[in-house]
Design a protein around this motif. Sequence first.
Motif, PDB file in Angstrom:
ATOM      1  N   TYR A   1       4.322  18.294  10.154  1.00  0.00           N
ATOM      2  CA  TYR A   1       3.723  17.123   9.516  1.00  0.00           C
ATOM      3  C   TYR A   1       3.664  15.996  10.543  1.00  0.00           C
ATOM      4  O   TYR A   1       4.684  15.679  11.161  1.00  0.00           O
ATOM      5  CB  TYR A   1       4.575  16.645   8.333  1.00  0.00           C
ATOM      6  CG  TYR A   1       4.250  17.268   7.008  1.00  0.00           C
ATOM      7  CD1 TYR A   1       3.919  18.607   6.877  1.00  0.00           C
ATOM      8  CD2 TYR A   1       4.304  16.503   5.853  1.00  0.00           C
ATOM      9  CE1 TYR A   1       3.641  19.158   5.631  1.00  0.00           C
ATOM     10  CE2 TYR A   1       4.031  17.057   4.614  1.00  0.00           C
ATOM     11  CZ  TYR A   1       3.698  18.390   4.512  1.00  0.00           C
ATOM     12  OH  TYR A   1       3.432  18.930   3.285  1.00  0.00           O
ATOM     13  N   GLY A   2       2.495  15.405  10.704  1.00  0.00           N
ATOM     14  CA  GLY A   2       2.332  14.265  11.589  1.00  0.00           C
ATOM     15  C   GLY A   2       1.720  13.108  10.827  1.00  0.00           C
ATOM     16  O   GLY A   2       1.469  13.191   9.623  1.00  0.00           O
ATOM     17  N   SER A   3       1.483  12.043  11.540  1.00  0.00           N
ATOM     18  CA  SER A   3       0.893  10.844  10.952  1.00  0.00           C
ATOM     19  C   SER A   3      -0.362  11.197  10.167  1.00  0.00           C
ATOM     20  O   SER A   3      -1.228  11.919  10.655  1.00  0.00           O
ATOM     21  CB  SER A   3       0.556   9.859  12.069  1.00  0.00           C
ATOM     22  OG  SER A   3      -0.037   8.704  11.561  1.00  0.00           O
ATOM     23  N   GLY A   4      -0.431  10.745   8.934  1.00  0.00           N
ATOM     24  CA  GLY A   4      -1.585  10.997   8.084  1.00  0.00           C
ATOM     25  C   GLY A   4      -1.443  12.219   7.199  1.00  0.00           C
ATOM     26  O   GLY A   4      -2.304  12.468   6.363  1.00  0.00           O
ATOM     27  N   THR A   5      -0.354  12.975   7.348  1.00  0.00           N
ATOM     28  CA  THR A   5      -0.145  14.158   6.518  1.00  0.00           C
ATOM     29  C   THR A   5       0.566  13.759   5.238  1.00  0.00           C
ATOM     30  O   THR A   5       1.482  12.948   5.241  1.00  0.00           O
ATOM     31  CB  THR A   5       0.690  15.216   7.267  1.00  0.00           C
ATOM     32  OG1 THR A   5       0.071  15.502   8.514  1.00  0.00           O
ATOM     33  CG2 THR A   5       0.812  16.495   6.453  1.00  0.00           C
ATOM     34  N   CYS A   6       0.118  14.354   4.146  1.00  0.00           N
ATOM     35  CA  CYS A   6       0.676  14.057   2.824  1.00  0.00           C
ATOM     36  C   CYS A   6       1.082  15.370   2.162  1.00  0.00           C
ATOM     37  O   CYS A   6       0.345  16.355   2.232  1.00  0.00           O
ATOM     38  CB  CYS A   6      -0.385  13.343   1.992  1.00  0.00           C
ATOM     39  SG  CYS A   6       0.181  12.736   0.417  1.00  0.00           S
ATOM     40  N   GLY A   7       2.250  15.387   1.538  1.00  0.00           N
ATOM     41  CA  GLY A   7       2.709  16.573   0.820  1.00  0.00           C
ATOM     42  C   GLY A   7       3.112  16.223  -0.593  1.00  0.00           C
ATOM     43  O   GLY A   7       3.512  15.088  -0.866  1.00  0.00           O
ATOM     44  N   THR A   8       3.000  17.182  -1.483  1.00  0.00           N
ATOM     45  CA  THR A   8       3.393  16.983  -2.881  1.00  0.00           C
ATOM     46  C   THR A   8       4.289  18.136  -3.301  1.00  0.00           C
ATOM     47  O   THR A   8       3.919  19.300  -3.147  1.00  0.00           O
ATOM     48  CB  THR A   8       2.160  16.920  -3.799  1.00  0.00           C
ATOM     49  OG1 THR A   8       1.344  15.825  -3.377  1.00  0.00           O
ATOM     50  CG2 THR A   8       2.556  16.720  -5.242  1.00  0.00           C
ATOM     51  N   ALA A   9       5.474  17.792  -3.822  1.00  0.00           N
ATOM     52  CA  ALA A   9       6.437  18.791  -4.293  1.00  0.00           C
ATOM     53  C   ALA A   9       6.664  18.577  -5.784  1.00  0.00           C
ATOM     54  O   ALA A   9       7.344  17.628  -6.190  1.00  0.00           O
ATOM     55  CB  ALA A   9       7.744  18.673  -3.532  1.00  0.00           C
ATOM     56  N   PRO A  10       6.098  19.444  -6.631  1.00  0.00           N
ATOM     57  CA  PRO A  10       6.332  19.340  -8.075  1.00  0.00           C
ATOM     58  C   PRO A  10       7.799  19.636  -8.407  1.00  0.00           C
ATOM     59  O   PRO A  10       8.543  20.163  -7.569  1.00  0.00           O
ATOM     60  CB  PRO A  10       5.416  20.423  -8.661  1.00  0.00           C
ATOM     61  CG  PRO A  10       4.423  20.728  -7.592  1.00  0.00           C
ATOM     62  CD  PRO A  10       5.129  20.488  -6.301  1.00  0.00           C
ATOM     63  N   PRO A  11       8.229  19.327  -9.625  1.00  0.00           N
ATOM     64  CA  PRO A  11       9.605  19.624 -10.024  1.00  0.00           C
ATOM     65  C   PRO A  11       9.961  21.086  -9.741  1.00  0.00           C
ATOM     66  O   PRO A  11       9.152  21.990  -9.968  1.00  0.00           O
ATOM     67  CB  PRO A  11       9.615  19.342 -11.529  1.00  0.00           C
ATOM     68  CG  PRO A  11       8.527  18.338 -11.726  1.00  0.00           C
ATOM     69  CD  PRO A  11       7.466  18.714 -10.719  1.00  0.00           C
ATOM     70  N   GLY A  12      11.170  21.291  -9.199  1.00  0.00           N
ATOM     71  CA  GLY A  12      11.659  22.633  -8.947  1.00  0.00           C
ATOM     72  C   GLY A  12      11.244  23.250  -7.625  1.00  0.00           C
ATOM     73  O   GLY A  12      11.741  24.315  -7.263  1.00  0.00           O
ATOM     74  N   ILE A  13      10.345  22.622  -6.864  1.00  0.00           N
ATOM     75  CA  ILE A  13       9.895  23.173  -5.583  1.00  0.00           C
ATOM     76  C   ILE A  13      10.805  22.655  -4.466  1.00  0.00           C
ATOM     77  O   ILE A  13      10.911  21.439  -4.263  1.00  0.00           O
ATOM     78  CB  ILE A  13       8.424  22.794  -5.282  1.00  0.00           C
ATOM     79  CG1 ILE A  13       7.499  23.373  -6.346  1.00  0.00           C
ATOM     80  CG2 ILE A  13       8.023  23.243  -3.877  1.00  0.00           C
ATOM     81  CD1 ILE A  13       7.490  24.891  -6.404  1.00  0.00           C
TER      82      ILE A  13
END
Length: 114
Positions: A79-91
């Motif tokens: 992950y570098g500048s400008g990267t976005c991640g989403t972790a739902p519940p339980g992940i």
Amino acid sequence: MQGTTVKAAEQAEYTHPKHKDYHLRDLVTAAVNPALSVHLGRLEPGGEIFVHTHDSQTETFHILSGQAVCTMGEEKIEYGSGTCGTAPPGIPHGLKNEGQEPVVLMAMFTPPLK
């Protein structure tokens, strides 16, 4: 009803009690927005947000500067500048700063974490 303005530099910084060299400023909490909390984080070189899960929140995190290795489920992703991640519940998810510069990120939780 009135809007709210927050200046990040004016918010108290604290060290996260469960992670290594991870510092936070709470920008938006449930007291201001009952649907979302927003936190500005700084992960020092060698620091780590250990792999963890949330029972009821979805965490979305956006890297503003620096580079980190993200664990997302079974994957490890740069992950570098400008990267976005989403972790739902339980992940399971986490970040490790293996570089020489701090990683600055915005972490958003729905519903609010605090």
